[in-house]
Scaffold this motif. Sequence first.
Motif, PDB file in Angstrom:
ATOM      1  N   GLU A 139       0.834  -1.191   0.000  1.00 52.37           N
ATOM      2  CA  GLU A 139       0.000   0.000   0.000  1.00 52.37           C
ATOM      3  C   GLU A 139       0.881   1.259   0.000  1.00 52.37           C
ATOM      4  O   GLU A 139       1.871   1.330   0.730  1.00 52.37           O
ATOM      5  N   VAL A 140       0.513   2.213  -0.826  1.00 52.76           N
ATOM      6  CA  VAL A 140       1.271   3.459  -0.953  1.00 52.76           C
ATOM      7  C   VAL A 140       0.339   4.618  -0.603  1.00 52.76           C
ATOM      8  O   VAL A 140      -0.593   4.918  -1.346  1.00 52.76           O
ATOM      9  N   GLU A 141       0.593   5.280   0.543  1.00 51.90           N
ATOM     10  CA  GLU A 141      -0.252   6.371   1.007  1.00 51.90           C
ATOM     11  C   GLU A 141       0.556   7.352   1.842  1.00 51.90           C
ATOM     12  O   GLU A 141       1.632   7.017   2.349  1.00 51.90           O
ATOM     13  N   VAL A 142      -0.014   8.543   2.016  1.00 51.97           N
ATOM     14  CA  VAL A 142       0.593   9.549   2.893  1.00 51.97           C
ATOM     15  C   VAL A 142      -0.422  10.092   3.892  1.00 51.97           C
ATOM     16  O   VAL A 142      -0.130  11.032   4.635  1.00 51.97           O
ATOM     17  N   GLY A 143      -1.618   9.500   3.953  1.00 51.33           N
ATOM     18  CA  GLY A 143      -2.715  10.076   4.737  1.00 51.33           C
ATOM     19  C   GLY A 143      -2.752   9.725   6.208  1.00 51.33           C
ATOM     20  O   GLY A 143      -3.569  10.281   6.943  1.00 51.33           O
ATOM     21  N   GLY A 144      -1.918   8.803   6.666  1.00 50.72           N
ATOM     22  CA  GLY A 144      -1.930   8.466   8.095  1.00 50.72           C
ATOM     23  C   GLY A 144      -2.922   7.395   8.470  1.00 50.72           C
ATOM     24  O   GLY A 144      -3.061   7.061   9.645  1.00 50.72           O
ATOM     25  N   ASN A 182       9.990  23.782   1.038  1.00 51.83           N
ATOM     26  CA  ASN A 182       8.633  23.601   0.540  1.00 51.83           C
ATOM     27  C   ASN A 182       8.620  22.548  -0.566  1.00 51.83           C
ATOM     28  O   ASN A 182       9.115  22.785  -1.683  1.00 51.83           O
ATOM     29  N   LYS A 183       8.077  21.420  -0.253  1.00 48.30           N
ATOM     30  CA  LYS A 183       8.012  20.300  -1.187  1.00 48.30           C
ATOM     31  C   LYS A 183       6.612  19.706  -1.159  1.00 48.30           C
ATOM     32  O   LYS A 183       5.887  19.808  -0.173  1.00 48.30           O
ATOM     33  N   VAL A 184       6.248  19.053  -2.266  1.00 48.33           N
ATOM     34  CA  VAL A 184       4.943  18.392  -2.359  1.00 48.33           C
ATOM     35  C   VAL A 184       5.142  16.948  -2.802  1.00 48.33           C
ATOM     36  O   VAL A 184       5.887  16.687  -3.753  1.00 48.33           O
ATOM     37  N   ILE A 185       4.490  16.018  -2.092  1.00 48.93           N
ATOM     38  CA  ILE A 185       4.469  14.613  -2.512  1.00 48.93           C
ATOM     39  C   ILE A 185       3.107  14.354  -3.121  1.00 48.93           C
ATOM     40  O   ILE A 185       2.075  14.435  -2.427  1.00 48.93           O
ATOM     41  N   ASN A 186       3.066  14.041  -4.413  1.00 52.38           N
ATOM     42  CA  ASN A 186       1.817  13.794  -5.120  1.00 52.38           C
ATOM     43  C   ASN A 186       1.883  12.392  -5.735  1.00 52.38           C
ATOM     44  O   ASN A 186       2.495  12.194  -6.783  1.00 52.38           O
ATOM     45  N   LEU A 187       1.251  11.455  -5.041  1.00 51.88           N
ATOM     46  CA  LEU A 187       1.271  10.066  -5.497  1.00 51.88           C
ATOM     47  C   LEU A 187       0.288   9.811  -6.631  1.00 51.88           C
ATOM     48  O   LEU A 187       0.338   8.759  -7.273  1.00 51.88           O
ATOM     49  N   LEU A 188      -0.573  10.799  -6.905  1.00 48.52           N
ATOM     50  CA  LEU A 188      -1.513  10.642  -8.020  1.00 48.52           C
ATOM     51  C   LEU A 188      -0.788  10.838  -9.353  1.00 48.52           C
ATOM     52  O   LEU A 188      -1.154  10.233 -10.369  1.00 48.52           O
ATOM     53  N   GLU A 189       0.216  11.690  -9.374  1.00 51.03           N
ATOM     54  CA  GLU A 189       0.927  11.975 -10.616  1.00 51.03           C
ATOM     55  C   GLU A 189       1.665  10.750 -11.156  1.00 51.03           C
ATOM     56  O   GLU A 189       1.682  10.506 -12.358  1.00 51.03           O
ATOM     57  N   ASP A 190       2.294   9.995 -10.246  1.00 46.84           N
ATOM     58  CA  ASP A 190       3.024   8.820 -10.728  1.00 46.84           C
ATOM     59  C   ASP A 190       2.176   7.553 -10.697  1.00 46.84           C
ATOM     60  O   ASP A 190       2.639   6.467 -11.054  1.00 46.84           O
ATOM     61  N   GLY A 191       0.914   7.713 -10.249  1.00 45.13           N
ATOM     62  CA  GLY A 191      -0.024   6.591 -10.270  1.00 45.13           C
ATOM     63  C   GLY A 191       0.265   5.500  -9.268  1.00 45.13           C
ATOM     64  O   GLY A 191      -0.253   4.387  -9.391  1.00 45.13           O
ATOM     65  N   THR A 192       1.034   5.795  -8.228  1.00 45.14           N
ATOM     66  CA  THR A 192       1.383   4.754  -7.244  1.00 45.14           C
ATOM     67  C   THR A 192       0.439   4.707  -6.054  1.00 45.14           C
ATOM     68  O   THR A 192       0.460   3.745  -5.285  1.00 45.14           O
ATOM     69  N   THR A 194      -2.426   3.975  -3.641  1.00 41.90           N
ATOM     70  CA  THR A 194      -3.371   2.846  -3.585  1.00 41.90           C
ATOM     71  C   THR A 194      -4.688   3.240  -2.925  1.00 41.90           C
ATOM     72  O   THR A 194      -5.576   2.397  -2.790  1.00 41.90           O
ATOM     73  N   SER A 195      -4.816   4.484  -2.505  1.00 43.20           N
ATOM     74  CA  SER A 195      -6.051   4.939  -1.891  1.00 43.20           C
ATOM     75  C   SER A 195      -6.934   5.623  -2.924  1.00 43.20           C
ATOM     76  O   SER A 195      -6.442   6.212  -3.890  1.00 43.20           O
ATOM     77  N   SER A 196      -8.222   5.559  -2.714  1.00 45.89           N
ATOM     78  CA  SER A 196      -9.169   6.221  -3.609  1.00 45.89           C
ATOM     79  C   SER A 196      -9.462   7.651  -3.164  1.00 45.89           C
ATOM     80  O   SER A 196     -10.197   8.372  -3.830  1.00 45.89           O
ATOM     81  N   LEU A 197      -8.897   8.060  -2.026  1.00 42.62           N
ATOM     82  CA  LEU A 197      -9.124   9.406  -1.501  1.00 42.62           C
ATOM     83  C   LEU A 197      -7.909  10.278  -1.772  1.00 42.62           C
ATOM     84  O   LEU A 197      -6.770   9.903  -1.455  1.00 42.62           O
ATOM     85  N   ALA A 198      -8.140  11.458  -2.345  1.00 45.34           N
ATOM     86  CA  ALA A 198      -7.044  12.348  -2.727  1.00 45.34           C
ATOM     87  C   ALA A 198      -6.212  12.791  -1.529  1.00 45.34           C
ATOM     88  O   ALA A 198      -4.984  12.936  -1.634  1.00 45.34           O
ATOM     89  N   GLN A 199      -6.848  12.994  -0.374  1.00 46.53           N
ATOM     90  CA  GLN A 199      -6.099  13.448   0.797  1.00 46.53           C
ATOM     91  C   GLN A 199      -5.108  12.408   1.294  1.00 46.53           C
ATOM     92  O   GLN A 199      -4.194  12.730   2.062  1.00 46.53           O
ATOM     93  N   ASN A 200      -5.290  11.165   0.867  1.00 46.55           N
ATOM     94  CA  ASN A 200      -4.335  10.130   1.243  1.00 46.55           C
ATOM     95  C   ASN A 200      -3.190  10.000   0.234  1.00 46.55           C
ATOM     96  O   ASN A 200      -2.296   9.170   0.429  1.00 46.55           O
ATOM     97  N   CYS A 201      -3.257  10.788  -0.812  1.00 43.78           N
ATOM     98  CA  CYS A 201      -2.272  10.680  -1.892  1.00 43.78           C
ATOM     99  C   CYS A 201      -1.406  11.918  -2.049  1.00 43.78           C
ATOM    100  O   CYS A 201      -0.407  11.884  -2.777  1.00 43.78           O
ATOM    101  N   ILE A 202      -1.787  13.033  -1.422  1.00 43.34           N
ATOM    102  CA  ILE A 202      -1.053  14.292  -1.603  1.00 43.34           C
ATOM    103  C   ILE A 202      -0.735  14.899  -0.244  1.00 43.34           C
ATOM    104  O   ILE A 202      -1.609  14.979   0.637  1.00 43.34           O
ATOM    105  N   THR A 203       0.490  15.325  -0.063  1.00 41.63           N
ATOM    106  CA  THR A 203       0.897  16.040   1.149  1.00 41.63           C
ATOM    107  C   THR A 203       2.063  16.949   0.798  1.00 41.63           C
ATOM    108  O   THR A 203       2.647  16.831  -0.288  1.00 41.63           O
ATOM    109  N   GLY A 204       2.417  17.845   1.695  1.00 46.84           N
ATOM    110  CA  GLY A 204       3.510  18.763   1.390  1.00 46.84           C
ATOM    111  C   GLY A 204       4.058  19.446   2.625  1.00 46.84           C
ATOM    112  O   GLY A 204       3.475  19.370   3.725  1.00 46.84           O
ATOM    113  N   THR A 205       5.191  20.113   2.432  1.00 49.63           N
ATOM    114  CA  THR A 205       5.824  20.905   3.492  1.00 49.63           C
ATOM    115  C   THR A 205       5.575  22.380   3.233  1.00 49.63           C
ATOM    116  O   THR A 205       5.735  22.869   2.105  1.00 49.63           O
ATOM    117  N   ASN A 206       5.162  23.078   4.277  1.00 53.11           N
ATOM    118  CA  ASN A 206       4.948  24.519   4.200  1.00 53.11           C
ATOM    119  C   ASN A 206       5.743  25.152   5.336  1.00 53.11           C
ATOM    120  O   ASN A 206       5.345  25.070   6.506  1.00 53.11           O
TER     121      ASN A 206
END
Length: 455
Positions: A139-144, A182-192, A194-206
């Motif tokens: 599973e590949v996610e960033v949503g916790g 400031n960086k962004v991890i967007n797992l939707l762009e590379d298609g990796t 595994t979650s159907s929810l966008a908030q579990n696929c994108i995160t970033g540093t501010n």
Amino acid sequence: MLSTQQRTTTSTATTTPVRPSTPESEVVTPAPRINPFATPYGSIPGSKTGSSTGLAVPQERYFRSRRVKKGTVERPWLNKKDPKEKWVTIIPILGILIGLGISAFLIWDGLQTVVVHEYCPVLDEDFSSGLDSSIWTKEVEVGGFGNGQFEMTTDTDENAFIKDGALHIKPTLQNSDWIEHNKVINLLEDGTCTSSLAQNCITGTNTTNGTIVNPVKSARLNTKTGASIKYGRVEVTARMPDGDWLWPAIWMLPVDAKYGQWPKSGEIDIAESRGNDYSHPQGGNNIVSSTIHWGPDSANDAWWRNNVKRQALHTTYAKGFHTFGLEWSEKYMFTYVDTRLLQVMYVNFDRPFWEKGQFPLSDSNGTRLVDPWSQTGRHATPFDQDFYLILNVAVGGTNGWFKDGKSGKPWVDGSPSAKRDFWNARDEWFPTWGGNAEMIVKSVKMWQQKGYNGC
């Protein structure tokens, strides 16, 4: 012939001997003690003593018993028996027979509730041929994952790999460049993702508001597409990780979530632990716990009604390999460690789970809570559907698994900067990970109970 006076004098001299006087200077020696068992002088006839005077010469004789001889005492009670006497024997015998009968019935009745199940093998994985992608999904996610966990899970060999015939799930530090800038991890762009929810696929540093990407990386593997069971057995032989704030877990989720979103459709936690040492107040890697989750919504999860812990004996679960097991049928469910005799959690499906939960009539907003299970008529609902297996090592989290203010916890669950606070304290917790901060899995076995899923 002697005169009368002479006879009198002679007789007196004979019968009354004159004792010689004893000088005062002479020591008198006491006479020896007389044997108390000797026959008194006067009881021996003079003819037997050899004395013409009839006085007994002391002779020792042993004591003789004067017991009454057997058969000489009358026992009238033997001639006429009391008719009630037989009950003294009959009543105890009847009591023993009744006790044996009750014991036999209880054993028989107990055996009627014990079902000896037959099983079909579903999965027998020893990782000797590598990681089979047809069975295991990374599973590949960033949503916790709903717990505010600090790790992002990856599909790389950095965090999940096969070594020496075993599966290693190893957390690692995030690239500091992704946190300090400031960086962004967007797992939707590379298609990796595994979650159907966008908030579990994108995160970033501010750097302005203090939010950061996940400070660590780890892995989470499941058998959702490769192996699942509805009733059966599971055994996972593994060694738990050692290191502060690590959260290893062996658990199961429903394939289709028939009764609604979590926790309506249930969750089975076979074994969960913490990487902290034994001094952690909630238990560290010397403790494993098992529970099941169920409830009409996330705020009314009744997991605490079945949560049970088992402590390792004179060791920790990070020191060696143990088998963490589950046996699950339509009537009961229990978890165990190493042997089925060392049970951790036992749940009896003897009444509906809605009744077991004793839920309130409404939620905090006043909305009435609805029973999502009893319409099936099965007491096992929601644990009457296909479940798949999950293996993972989480890190941290904001759901209370690690209590605030305990063991130097460097973050507060409710803080918006919890992840950054955790990252800033890495010089404290990262050295504790050492070389054992990974779950090592030797084997995974799953069996399906016969009579279900085509078995």
